[in-house]
Design a protein around this motif. Structure first.
Motif, PDB file in Angstrom:
ATOM      1  N   LEU A  63       0.812  -1.218   0.000  1.00 22.00           N
ATOM      2  CA  LEU A  63       0.000   0.000   0.000  1.00 22.00           C
ATOM      3  C   LEU A  63       0.848   1.272   0.000  1.00 22.00           C
ATOM      4  CD1 LEU A  63      -2.715  -1.115   2.581  1.00 22.00           C
ATOM      5  CD2 LEU A  63      -2.975  -0.950   0.095  1.00 22.00           C
ATOM      6  N   ALA A  64       2.134   1.133  -0.263  1.00 26.22           N
ATOM      7  CA  ALA A  64       3.012   2.303  -0.225  1.00 26.22           C
ATOM      8  C   ALA A  64       2.586   3.364  -1.239  1.00 26.22           C
ATOM      9  CB  ALA A  64       4.461   1.883  -0.462  1.00 26.22           C
ATOM     10  N   ASP A  65       2.234   2.932  -2.464  1.00 23.33           N
ATOM     11  CA  ASP A  65       1.839   3.905  -3.491  1.00 23.33           C
ATOM     12  C   ASP A  65       0.599   4.677  -3.062  1.00 23.33           C
ATOM     13  OD1 ASP A  65       3.939   3.099  -5.056  1.00 23.33           O
ATOM     14  OD2 ASP A  65       2.735   1.856  -6.398  1.00 23.33           O
ATOM     15  N   GLU A  66      -0.390   3.956  -2.535  1.00 21.98           N
ATOM     16  CA  GLU A  66      -1.619   4.615  -2.086  1.00 21.98           C
ATOM     17  C   GLU A  66      -1.321   5.575  -0.933  1.00 21.98           C
ATOM     18  OE1 GLU A  66      -2.680   1.108  -4.395  1.00 21.98           O
ATOM     19  OE2 GLU A  66      -1.323   1.369  -2.672  1.00 21.98           O
ATOM     20  N   GLY A  67      -0.457   5.138  -0.012  1.00 21.43           N
ATOM     21  CA  GLY A  67      -0.125   5.979   1.138  1.00 21.43           C
ATOM     22  C   GLY A  67       0.629   7.228   0.744  1.00 21.43           C
TER      23      GLY A  67
END
Length: 530
Positions: free
Chosen positions: A94-98
Motif C-alpha cells: 500500500l506504499a503507493d496509495e499511502g
C-alpha cells in the motif's frame, strides 16, 4: 444511516484499535474547494479529541461522488488533516496509495508502522474471505482514520473518499463507511485515432477518473483517419501525429497507480483506413473493383497476419487484462446482398465452412481468430455488438464480451438476444453515453442530468431497461468520446463538456439505484469536491 446494503468487512480489521468516543458532525458545515486534483491545506491545529465534558451531534453521511453506499453515524469531532499528521500502512503493497494520499493532504508518509499516534491515517489490507476486492471500510474516530479493504484497489477508493470529504478544509465525519461498486467495469473510452489528444491531457483524465473511482480507460487508436501509437513491427502505418511508446508507458503506469486498466482497441476488419494507406494490397474491393472504405480483405491471409502482429506487439505495451477487438461496421456486411457484391469473400466462406458458408460466417471466424490472438496473452476480448451476426453457422467465442452501443446498425439485435445466450455485456448506450464531436447524424451531446436521472446499466439500448434477471451479466459500462468531426471542439472544450456526464455515469455504475441527491444538489456537490 444512509439506505444502502453494508459490506462484509471484518470488524477487527476495520477498527484496528481506533477508539470510539463522543463523535461529531462531518464536513458539510465546512467550505470545500473545486478541482479533483486540488491540494488540501492542513489546518494549523489538530482536531480536538473528544472529552466527557463535550457532546457532539450525530454525524451525517459524507457527501462524495460517487456516493458512499453505507455510513454508520456516530458522535465526535471528525477528522481533518493537520501539520504533523501521518499516513501509515500495514503492508508495503500500500506504499503507493499511502504516498499519494499523504502528498494530496499535506501529511507525512511514515511507511509501515505499528505504533499509533494522534491524527494518523492508517491503510490496511484485510477483510472477509470472498469480499468484493474493490470494497473498503473507513472508520473515523478517536482523532484517527483507518481505511481497510481486501484488495489494494478498495483501499485506494477509500483514500478517494477521504480526499473528497476533506477537500478545501472540510472534515471527515465520524463513523464507519462501508462501500463497494455495483459494477466491476467502470470505463471512459477516448477516440484518439480521429483526433489526437496530447499525453498530458490524457494523463489529466486518468487522474480525474481515478478520483471518481473509474477503473478503465479505453483508447481507440486506429481508424480510417489515423493510427496514433508508434509501432516497431509496422512503423509504416503510424500517423505523423502520434503517441510514442514512452508516452504510452507513462500513461499506463499512471493508470495502474490509480487502479485503472487501459483497454486498447485496434478495430478490425473495418476501420483500418490508416493501415490500408500503407498496405493497399490488403484492401477489400467489390465485384466492380471499388474499394470498401477502411475494410481489409478477410479472405487474404496477409491481412490477418498483419493485424495479429500488431496485437502481439501492443500486448507488450498494454499489460491490462482487457482488449477491445472492434469488429463493427465491416463494409461487406452493410450492403443489401453481400455475397453478390463481394463474390471473392463468398467463395472463401464456402471453401472454409462448406456450401452454406456466408460472409458473416467468415467475419465471425475473423473475430474468433483475433480473440485467440489476444487470449494467448491472457487478455479478455470484447467487440462491438454489431460485430456479432445473427443466423451464422459460426458462433462468436463465448468469452467475447459484447460492447453494446447501438440498435441502429445493420446486424444489431436487441440486447436480450445477447444476454439470453449467457453472454456478458458492457453498456455503451449511444443515446446516453456517446459524446460525438460535432453532433453528426442524430447524435447530440449527452447531459449529465439525463444520465443521472434516466440511465442505469440495465438501459442498454434506447431508454428501456432489460429484465433484472440479467443484472449479473451486465458487467458495467463506459462513457465514450468519439471524434467524428475532430475540429468541432478543442481538448479543453471536450474536458469541460464531459465533466458532469462522467460524474453522473460513475454514480450510476457505482450504485444504480435512484440517487439520494437531486440533480442540482449533485451539481453543487461536484463543484465542491471536484
Amino acid at each position: 444511516m444512509v439506505r444502502r446494503r453494508a459490506l462484509l468487512i471484518a470488524t477487527a480489521v476495520v477498527v484496528l484499535g481506533v477508539g470510539v468516543g463522543l463523535w461529531a458532525t462531518g464536513g458539510d458545515d465546512n467550505p470545500v474547494g473545486t478541482g479533483a486534483s486540488a491540494q488540501v491545506t492542513p489546518s494549523a491545529e489538530p482536531s480536538p479529541s473528544p472529552t466527557p465534558s463535550r457532546t457532539y451531534a450525530l454525524s451525517q453521511a459524507p457527501r462524495t461522488i460517487p456516493a458512499v453506499r453505507s455510513h454508520t453515524a456516530a458522535r465526535g469531532p471528525g477528522w481533518r488533516p493537520a501539520s504533523g499528521y501521518r499516513v501509515v500502512v500495514d503492508d508495503a503493497a500500500l506504499a503507493d496509495e499511502g504516498q499519494l494520499l499523504a502528498g494530496e493532504l499535506g501529511l507525512t508518509y511514515a511507511g509501515e508502522r505499528t505504533d499509533v499516534r494522534a491524527g494518523d491515517v492508517r491503510l490496511a489490507l484485510g477483510g472477509e474471505e470472498g469480499a468484493n476486492p474493490e470494497s473498503y471500510a473507513m472508520t473515523v474516530g478517536g482523532g484517527r482514520v483507518v481505511i481497510s479493504g481486501p484488495g489494494e484497489a478498495g483501499v485506494f477508493y477509500g483514500t478517494r473518499t477521504l480526499k473528497q470529504e476533506v477537500a478545501g478544509g472540510g472534515t471527515a465525519p465520524e463513523g464507519v463507511v462501508r462501500d463497494e461498486p455495483a459494477k466491476p467495469r467502470r470505463g471512459f473510452m477516448l477516440d484518439i485515432a480521429r483526433k489526437p489528444f496530447t499525453a498530458d491531457w490524457i494523463e489529466d483524465r486518468v487522474r480525474e477518473l481515478g478520483d471518481l473511482k473509474f477503473n478503465e480507460l479505453g483508447l481507440h487508436f486506429s481508424d480510417d483517419q489515423g493510427f496514433r501509437i508508434a509501432s516497431d513491427t509496422h512503423p509504416e502505418i503510424v500517423s505523423k501525429v502520434h503517441l510514442t511508446t514512452a508516452q504510452v508507458r507513462e500513461i499506463v503506469a499512471l493508470a495502474e497507480s490509480r487502479h485503472i486498466t487501459v483497454v486498447p482497441e485496434i478495430d478490425s476488419p473495418g476501420h483500418l483506413g490508416a493501415v490500408l494507406k500503407a498496405h493497399p494490397e490488403l484492401q477489400l474491393r467489390n465485384a466492380s473493383g471499388v474499394a470498401a472504405t477502411g475494410a481489409v480483405d478477410i479472405a487474404n491471409p496477409d491481412a490477418a497476419a498483419l493485424i495479429d502482429e500488431l496485437l502481439d506487439e501492443y500486448a507488450g505495451l498494454f499489460p491490462g487484462s482487457q482488449w477491445h477487438l472492434g469488429g463493427d461496421e465491416y463494409r461487406a456486411l452493410t450492403v443489401p446482398d453481400p455475397e453478390a457484391s463481394y463474390p471473392g469473400l463468398a467463395s472463401a466462406a464456402r471453401a472454409e465452412y462448406g456450401p452454406g458458408g456466408t460472409i458473416a460466417d467468415l467475419a465471425t471466424g475473423w473475430l474468433n481468430d483475433r480473440a485467440a490472438t489476444v487470449r494467448a496473452h491472457d487478455r479478455t476480448p470484447r467487440a462491438w455488438n454489431d460485430g456479432f451476426y445473427a443466423g451464422t453457422s459460426v458462433t462468436p467465442d463465448d468469452d467475447i464480451i459484447a460492447a453494446y452501443w447501438t440498435g441502429k446498425e445493420i446486424g444489431a439485435r436487441e440486447p436480450v438476444e445477447y444476454l439470453r445466450t449467457g453472454r456478458d455485456v458492457l453498456n455503451y448506450n449511444d443515446e446516453f453515453l456517446y459524446y460525438v464531436l460535432g453532433e453528426p447524424q442524430t447524435f447530440v451531446y449527452p447531459t449529465g442530468q439525463r444520465i443521472y436521472e434516466q440511465w442505469t446499466p440495465r438501459v442498454l439500448r434506447g431508454t428501456g431497461a432489460v429484465a433484472a434477471r440479467y443484472e449479473d451479466q451486465i458487467l458495467g459500462g463506459s462513457f465514450a468520446v468519439w471524434c467524428d468531426i475532430a475540429g468541432a471542439q478543442t481538448q479543453d472544450q471536450v474536458a469541460a463538456g464531459i465533466r458532469m456526464p462522467l460524474r453522473a455515469t460513475v454514480q450510476k455504475l457505482w450504485d444504480p439505484d435512484r440517487p439520494d441527491l437531486t440533480w442540482q444538489e449533485f451539481r453543487t456537490l461536484a463543484d465542491r469536491v471536484g
